[in-house]
Design an enzyme around this catalytic site. Structure first.
Site, short mmCIF file in Angstrom:
data_model
loop_
_atom_site.label_atom_id
_atom_site.label_comp_id
_atom_site.label_asym_id
_atom_site.label_seq_id
_atom_site.Cartn_x
_atom_site.Cartn_y
_atom_site.Cartn_z
N ASP A 8 0.96 8.32 -21.22
CA ASP A 8 -0.67 7.57 -20.75
C ASP A 8 -1.15 6.95 -21.94
OD1 ASP A 8 -2.38 6.87 -19.02
OD2 ASP A 8 -3.88 8.30 -20.24
N ASP A 10 -4.78 5.25 -22.19
CA ASP A 10 -6.16 5.70 -22.21
C ASP A 10 -6.21 6.72 -22.91
OD1 ASP A 10 -6.85 2.60 -22.01
OD2 ASP A 10 -7.55 2.67 -20.38
#
Length: 179
Positions: A8, A10
């Site tokens: 992922d 952020d």
């Protein structure tokens, strides 16, 4: 077939300052460069899979997402710590921008981005790892058949109650050290 690590963005790669859509908002987390380089040196194919609903919310554009990705890649490439592939989902079921108001298969927790990467890059998902900071990341990996689901970051306490990860680490560097 190759083994991969899916990340992922952020909260795992960069500081999650809510809807990072501009270069000036993008700040790598400590240890990320070293972790990515370490995983690359261990033979992993590095894939970024990120929801970017700020596009659907009208906060920034897909062109802005691409600019951030190019900026990130150019900086990471200096250290041989770049991503081999990047996938993002601009959709959201309640999007303010109508063209992005889609119930898609790419928005995590659905597995579409991971499955597409596996198909396009000949990745063995059972030998692969997904590293995220939310249960929705882990659910996408689980649905795609990723072998190891790793939770990192600031939401460990609450998120591991939603879905039990294979492993938990304070940050990406600690996760990379364990692999």
């Amino acid at each position: 077939m190759k083994k991969a690590v899916f990340f992922d963005r952020d909260g795992v790669i960069n500081v999650d300052s809510a809807y990072v859509g501009r270069i000036e908002q993008f700040n790598l987390l400590p240890g990320v460069v070293e972790a990515l380089k370490q995983l690359r040196d261990k033979g992993y194919f590095l894939v970024l899979v990120t929801n970017q609903s700020g596009v659907a919310r009208g906060m920034f554009t897909e062109a802005d997402v691409m600019r951030v990705n190019v900026f990130m890649q150019e900086n990471l490439r200096l250290y041989d710590a770049f991503f081999d592939a990047i996938y993002y989902c601009p959709h959201h079921p309640q999007a303010q921008v109508e063209k992005y108001r889609v119930e898609c298969n790419c928005r995590k927790p659905k597995p579409g981005m991971i499955e597409r990467a596996a198909m396009e890059h000949d990745i063995d998902l059972s030998l692969s790892v997904l590293i995220g900071d939310h249960a929705s990341d882990l659910k996408a990996g689980q649905a795609a058949g990723v072998g190891k689901l790793v939770l990192v970051g600031n939401h460990i306490e609450s998120e591991q109650k939603i879905l039990k990860p294979s492993a938990v680490f304070k940050d990406l560097k600690a996760a990379a050290d364990s692999m």
